[in-house]
Design an enzyme around this catalytic site. Structure first.
Site, short mmCIF file in Angstrom:
data_model
loop_
_atom_site.label_atom_id
_atom_site.label_comp_id
_atom_site.label_asym_id
_atom_site.label_seq_id
_atom_site.Cartn_x
_atom_site.Cartn_y
_atom_site.Cartn_z
N GLY A 168 23.15 1.25 26.05
CA GLY A 168 22.16 0.43 25.39
C GLY A 168 22.03 0.63 23.89
N ASP A 169 22.56 1.72 23.34
CA ASP A 169 22.53 1.95 21.89
C ASP A 169 23.80 2.69 21.50
OD1 ASP A 169 21.68 2.04 19.26
OD2 ASP A 169 20.27 3.70 19.56
N LEU A 170 24.94 2.13 21.91
CA LEU A 170 26.21 2.85 21.85
C LEU A 170 26.93 2.65 20.52
CD1 LEU A 170 27.75 4.76 23.71
CD2 LEU A 170 29.06 2.81 24.53
N TRP A 171 26.24 2.93 19.42
CA TRP A 171 26.94 2.93 18.13
C TRP A 171 27.67 4.26 17.99
CZ3 TRP A 171 25.74 5.69 13.42
CH2 TRP A 171 24.66 6.57 13.53
N ASN A 174 26.19 7.82 18.33
CA ASN A 174 25.72 8.28 19.64
C ASN A 174 26.86 8.64 20.58
OD1 ASN A 174 23.06 8.15 18.91
ND2 ASN A 174 22.71 6.11 19.79
#
Length: 270
Positions: A168-171, A174
């Site tokens: 969900g926030d896989l930049w 991370n």
């Protein structure tokens, strides 16, 4: 637990290295980390990607397994692509999650919706549009353009897929790279700071591309070999970057407005 070193701060919390019974740990302090802890445990349940063990969570503190960094090799990237495909295949009960969501320090609505376009527009895009508008980072004309793009999402989002178990926030920030345990010495990816929920698997892939994850091409090639993507997935990348760009506008203001409006224009052109 003993704090051995301060590591600075991130958003609204402080970061530390610590020790519990001789074990090195990573410590975050100063916020409610219940959503992050729930997401890490849920991702770990899939037995696919590596995530740090949640050792303690509560009273404004999160204690995690320490991850020793390594470099991102092509072999590690290919392994991560396969593991990410396996994580997504683990699935979710629906689009959303049974815990309140957070991304950075911003709350995020995880209330389930019956289909992904509805979930994405109602729970991910529009709340942050209102927040950015009220904070003065978006104009009324910007909001109108974004609403037009939202109206198109059900038509341009590609074939319907079941909910995937996504980070969900896989930049790139991370995704940590570390040597595997067991003495093999091989590197692998470890995922941190999730905004985990049942979502669309293309969202994680688009996030990896947003700020340029290391070894992106081997990751995507291995992923697509393990779990082929529907035709047109590359053209849909800006649609899946729509929400994280909105989050950045909310957090950092007009610096990301141009990138957001560029993504909106690409959605309107699909």
């Amino acid at each position: 637990m003993r704090i051995t070193r301060d590591l600075g701060s991130s958003h609204a919390w402080t970061l530390h290295e610590g020790e519990i019974d001789g074990r090195r740990v990573f410590v975050k302090r100063g916020a409610d980390f219940a959503s992050e802890a729930a997401g890490l445990r849920w991702l770990a349940e899939a037995g696919a990607v590596a995530v740090p063990e949640v050792i303690e969570a509560g009273d404004g503190t999160l204690v995690l397994e320490w991850i020793e960094p390594a470099h991102a090799s092509a072999a590690a990237a290919e392994r991560f692509g396969r593991e990410l495909a396996e994580l997504h295949r683990a699935g979710a009960p629906g689009f959303g999650a049974p815990w309140p969501g957070h991304i950075a320090e911003l709350p995020m609505d995880n209330t389930p919706d019956p289909d992904w376009p509805s979930f994405y527009v109602r729970r991910r895009v529009l709340p942050f549009v209102r927040l950015a508008r009220d904070g003065g980072a978006l104009t009324a004309a910007d909001v109108k353009l974004i609403e037009e793009a939202c109206d198109l999402i059900p038509e341009v989002c590609g074939p319907a897929e079941p909910p995937s178990r996504i980070h969900g926030d896989l930049w790139s920030g991370n995704v940590l790279w570390t040597a595997s345990s067991g003495g093999s010495g091989a590197e692998r990816a470890v995922l941190i700071d999730p905004a985990a929920h049942g979502g669309h698997r293309e969202t994680d892939l688009a996030m990896l591309a947003l700020f340029g994850a290391p070894q992106l091409n081997p990751i995507l090639a291995a992923y697509r070999e393990a779990a082929p993507l529907a035709d047109g997935w590359r053209e849909r990348v800006p649609m899946h970057q729509f929400h994280p760009l909105l989050v950045h506008v909310c957090l950092y203001g007009e610096a990301y407005r141009g990138s957001l409006l560029s993504a909106v224009s690409q959605i309107l052109a699909l």
